[in-house]
Design a protein around this motif. Structure first.
Motif, PDB file in Angstrom:
ATOM      1  N   VAL A 125      -3.501   6.986 -16.646  1.00  0.00           N
ATOM      2  CA  VAL A 125      -2.840   5.882 -15.948  1.00  0.00           C
ATOM      3  C   VAL A 125      -3.672   4.649 -16.260  1.00  0.00           C
ATOM      4  N   LEU A 126      -2.990   3.564 -16.646  1.00  0.00           N
ATOM      5  CA  LEU A 126      -3.721   2.348 -17.028  1.00  0.00           C
ATOM      6  C   LEU A 126      -3.542   1.269 -15.970  1.00  0.00           C
ATOM      7  N   ILE A 127      -4.679   0.779 -15.436  1.00  0.00           N
ATOM      8  CA  ILE A 127      -4.647  -0.340 -14.485  1.00  0.00           C
ATOM      9  C   ILE A 127      -5.455  -1.500 -15.102  1.00  0.00           C
ATOM     10  N   THR A 128      -5.727  -2.538 -14.335  1.00  0.00           N
ATOM     11  CA  THR A 128      -6.551  -3.644 -14.852  1.00  0.00           C
ATOM     12  C   THR A 128      -7.799  -3.781 -13.986  1.00  0.00           C
ATOM     13  N   ALA A 129      -8.741  -4.550 -14.486  1.00  0.00           N
ATOM     14  CA  ALA A 129     -10.029  -4.717 -13.808  1.00  0.00           C
ATOM     15  C   ALA A 129      -9.912  -5.562 -12.539  1.00  0.00           C
ATOM     16  N   MET A 130      -8.768  -6.211 -12.339  1.00  0.00           N
ATOM     17  CA  MET A 130      -8.651  -7.111 -11.185  1.00  0.00           C
ATOM     18  C   MET A 130      -7.810  -6.519 -10.051  1.00  0.00           C
ATOM     19  N   GLU A 131      -7.596  -5.191 -10.080  1.00  0.00           N
ATOM     20  CA  GLU A 131      -6.698  -4.606  -9.075  1.00  0.00           C
ATOM     21  C   GLU A 131      -7.326  -4.557  -7.677  1.00  0.00           C
ATOM     22  N   HIS A 132      -6.442  -4.699  -6.701  1.00  0.00           N
ATOM     23  CA  HIS A 132      -6.772  -4.478  -5.284  1.00  0.00           C
ATOM     24  C   HIS A 132      -7.006  -2.979  -5.089  1.00  0.00           C
ATOM     25  N   HIS A 133      -7.823  -2.623  -4.104  1.00  0.00           N
ATOM     26  CA  HIS A 133      -8.091  -1.195  -3.866  1.00  0.00           C
ATOM     27  C   HIS A 133      -6.797  -0.384  -3.729  1.00  0.00           C
ATOM     28  N   SER A 134      -5.754  -1.010  -3.218  1.00  0.00           N
ATOM     29  CA  SER A 134      -4.514  -0.252  -3.021  1.00  0.00           C
ATOM     30  C   SER A 134      -3.800   0.033  -4.342  1.00  0.00           C
ATOM     31  N   ASN A 135      -4.242  -0.610  -5.420  1.00  0.00           N
ATOM     32  CA  ASN A 135      -3.685  -0.257  -6.733  1.00  0.00           C
ATOM     33  C   ASN A 135      -4.751   0.438  -7.599  1.00  0.00           C
ATOM     34  N   ILE A 136      -5.774   0.964  -6.940  1.00  0.00           N
ATOM     35  CA  ILE A 136      -6.799   1.761  -7.624  1.00  0.00           C
ATOM     36  C   ILE A 136      -6.850   3.163  -6.996  1.00  0.00           C
ATOM     37  N   VAL A 137      -7.087   3.163  -5.679  1.00  0.00           N
ATOM     38  CA  VAL A 137      -7.375   4.435  -4.991  1.00  0.00           C
ATOM     39  C   VAL A 137      -6.219   5.445  -5.070  1.00  0.00           C
ATOM     40  N   PRO A 138      -4.963   5.023  -4.859  1.00  0.00           N
ATOM     41  CA  PRO A 138      -3.883   6.030  -4.958  1.00  0.00           C
ATOM     42  C   PRO A 138      -3.831   6.687  -6.336  1.00  0.00           C
ATOM     43  N   TRP A 139      -4.148   5.921  -7.389  1.00  0.00           N
ATOM     44  CA  TRP A 139      -4.141   6.475  -8.756  1.00  0.00           C
ATOM     45  C   TRP A 139      -5.322   7.409  -8.958  1.00  0.00           C
ATOM     46  N   GLN A 140      -6.471   7.021  -8.388  1.00  0.00           N
ATOM     47  CA  GLN A 140      -7.627   7.917  -8.490  1.00  0.00           C
ATOM     48  C   GLN A 140      -7.307   9.254  -7.816  1.00  0.00           C
ATOM     49  N   MET A 141      -6.665   9.179  -6.651  1.00  0.00           N
ATOM     50  CA  MET A 141      -6.360  10.407  -5.895  1.00  0.00           C
ATOM     51  C   MET A 141      -5.451  11.328  -6.691  1.00  0.00           C
ATOM     52  N   ILE A 142      -4.378  10.762  -7.267  1.00  0.00           N
ATOM     53  CA  ILE A 142      -3.429  11.624  -7.981  1.00  0.00           C
ATOM     54  C   ILE A 142      -4.023  12.080  -9.320  1.00  0.00           C
ATOM     55  N   THR A 167       0.841  -1.203   0.000  1.00  0.00           N
ATOM     56  CA  THR A 167       0.000   0.000   0.000  1.00  0.00           C
ATOM     57  C   THR A 167       0.874   1.249   0.000  1.00  0.00           C
ATOM     58  N   GLU A 168       1.887   1.254   0.867  1.00  0.00           N
ATOM     59  CA  GLU A 168       2.742   2.438   0.903  1.00  0.00           C
ATOM     60  C   GLU A 168       3.616   2.529  -0.347  1.00  0.00           C
ATOM     61  N   GLY A 169       4.055   1.384  -0.849  1.00  0.00           N
ATOM     62  CA  GLY A 169       4.877   1.382  -2.067  1.00  0.00           C
ATOM     63  C   GLY A 169       4.135   2.037  -3.226  1.00  0.00           C
ATOM     64  N   ILE A 170       2.871   1.667  -3.385  1.00  0.00           N
ATOM     65  CA  ILE A 170       2.095   2.231  -4.502  1.00  0.00           C
ATOM     66  C   ILE A 170       1.781   3.703  -4.252  1.00  0.00           C
ATOM     67  N   ASN A 171       1.445   4.035  -3.009  1.00  0.00           N
ATOM     68  CA  ASN A 171       1.180   5.448  -2.707  1.00  0.00           C
ATOM     69  C   ASN A 171       2.406   6.313  -2.953  1.00  0.00           C
ATOM     70  N   LEU A 172       3.574   5.751  -2.627  1.00  0.00           N
ATOM     71  CA  LEU A 172       4.818   6.507  -2.865  1.00  0.00           C
ATOM     72  C   LEU A 172       4.953   6.825  -4.352  1.00  0.00           C
ATOM     73  N   VAL A 173       4.780   5.815  -5.200  1.00  0.00           N
ATOM     74  CA  VAL A 173       4.961   6.038  -6.640  1.00  0.00           C
ATOM     75  C   VAL A 173       3.853   6.951  -7.180  1.00  0.00           C
ATOM     76  N   ALA A 174       2.601   6.687  -6.755  1.00  0.00           N
ATOM     77  CA  ALA A 174       1.491   7.509  -7.260  1.00  0.00           C
ATOM     78  C   ALA A 174       1.736   8.976  -6.917  1.00  0.00           C
ATOM     79  N   SER A 175       2.118   9.203  -5.671  1.00  0.00           N
ATOM     80  CA  SER A 175       2.287  10.580  -5.220  1.00  0.00           C
ATOM     81  C   SER A 175       3.517  11.243  -5.854  1.00  0.00           C
TER      82      SER A 175
END
Ligand code: PMP
Length: 416
Positions: free
Chosen positions: A126-143, A105-113
């Motif tokens: 930013v391109l993600i996939t339909a099977m992502e965990h919330h921690s690989n969705i929400v940080p991207w939505q925020m940024i 979670t922190e790793g992804i937030n670090l990169v997103a931010s």
């Protein structure tokens, strides 16, 4: 295939002996010997990890990177030795590309931010996939929201496999980053990361890989994958909670601004201006989770001792066994039937809410996860409220699976 005879202890792994390394596996839950089938949420810890943390606090603790005295220098040496161990574990080119974080979670937030602040502009994607965990969705939505960028989602098929043509089609002139999971925590799907990276790199787009569910089950080689960022959590690889790793290509990490400001990450500070330390310290502000790092080092040693290829082979056989046996349950529907899968059996039983099934299994001493598994958009796509998820580690046995299947059959009889 005769899956039952293929996986007796002593074949790929001596699981009976391995289980003795995990104190928790010999306890009871609700008066029954525990069947622990929730390692995808967090795995259990071998004695060597528990002892390493305890020993560290008893005999070695001092803050790192600061003291001139011997104890602090020894703690720093032990801490930095784990960075090198992690580098080797994921075959990163250089240990300065290994950043200690709290987890995926922190790793992804670090990169997103940090990457997002530097490289995302209005109209970018930013391109993600339909099977992502919330921690690989929400940080991207925020940024994306902050920058006026948009999030694109590559679709999957009914089996839970990424549709590669669609993925490739969605890589556009505006895509600044791809963020995708290596293994889905809900479906067990193993994504073809190498091909995805090739497609993205052909258009000059970097790729972040969420390795939370891959690192515990298979050898990860970031150079072979050619990933630009790769992140995993200590607590899922039999190490402690609160520690994880972000690997990043030096080219990107050097170009990105710091994530947290504070001690350790600076070169010089005046009230007017601060200059930053080099990698990896630029991204490690403040006192790190030293004991967590020591515990992670012990966990990596433990996994390597058992052997990653043996782990993968054993778990594949155990998953095949679980899948075959669960088919005996009348009305079962598997969610996630990809050809390439790791260690997760997610299912529903017709007419029964997953939560009710999970609650009855709990009374039988069987720990499974029920619900959306932090993948709500994926559950919406399947049009279901959630699943029952049995997730495996190398300490699970065919007996665990047999108790699960018998438990599910009994629960179904009670609930119907
Ligand atoms: N991604 C995936 C695929 C996961 O399974 C998890 C944990 N369930 C995470 C990210 C988040 O990991 P953590 O909670 O350790 O930060």
């Amino acid at each position: 295939m005769d899956v039952t005879t293929n996986i007796k202890p002593g074949n790929a792994l001596d699981v009976a002996r391995i289980r003795q390394d995990f104190p928790l596996l010999s306890r009871k839950m609700n008066g029954k010997p525990i069947v622990f089938l929730d390692s995808a949420a967090s795995s259990q810890k071998p004695e060597k990890v528990i002892d390493a943390i305890s020993e560290y606090y008893r005999a070695q603790h001092a803050n790192v990177h600061r003291g001139v005295y011997q104890l602090s220098q020894d703690a720093t040496t032990a801490f930095e030795a784990v960075r090198e161990k992690v580098r080797d574990f994921i075959n990163a080119p250089a240990s300065e590309e290994v950043i200690f974080v709290r987890g995926v979670t922190e790793g992804i937030n670090l990169v997103a931010s940090s990457f997002g602040r530097k490289f995302l502009r209005e109209g970018d994607e930013v391109l993600i996939t339909a099977m992502e965990h919330h921690s690989n969705i929400v940080p991207w939505q925020m940024i994306c929201e902050e920058k006026g960028a948009s999030l694109k989602v590559a679709p999957i098929n009914e089996a839970g496999e990424l549709i590669m043509e669609e993925f490739e089609r969605l890589l556009s002139d505006r895509t600044r980053l791809v963020a995708a999971t290596h293994v889905s925590n809900t479906l067990g799907t193993i994504n073809p990361i190498r091909e995805m990276v090739q497609m993205a790199h052909a258009k000059g787009i970097p790729v972040l890989v969420d390795g939370a569910q891959a690192a515990p089950h298979m050898k990860v080689d970031v150079q072979e994958l050619d990933a630009d960022f790769y992140t995993f959590s200590g607590h899922k690889v039999f190490g402690p909670t609160g520690i994880g790793v972000l690997y990043g290509r030096a080219k990107w990490l050097n170009a990105m601004p710091p994530y947290h400001g504070g001690g350790e990450m600076i070169k010089t500070v005046t009230f007017e201006k601060t200059t930053y330390a080099g990698l990896p310290h630029k991204f490690e502000a403040g006192t790190p989770d030293i004991a967590g790092v020591i515990g992670l080092g012990a966990a990596i040693d433990y996994v390597l001792e058992i052997g990653q290829d043996a782990i993968t082979q054993y778990e594949n056989q155990l998953l095949a066994y679980a899948t075959e046996r669960l088919k005996e349950v009348e009305g079962i529907r598997f969610i996630g039937t990809a050809r390439n899968k790791a260690s997760v059996a997610s299912f529903l039983v017709e007419g029964i809410h997953p939560y009710d099934l999970g609650a009855i299994l709990d009374k039988m001493g069987i720990a499974v996860r029920t619900g959306h598994h932090c993948t709500q958009p994926l559950m919406d796509w399947y049009g279901i409220p959630g699943t029952v998820r049995a997730s495996l580690a190398f300490y699970n046995t065919t007996e665990d699976i047999d108790r699960l299947v018998e438990g599910v059959k009994k629960a179904v009889a009670m609930l119907r």
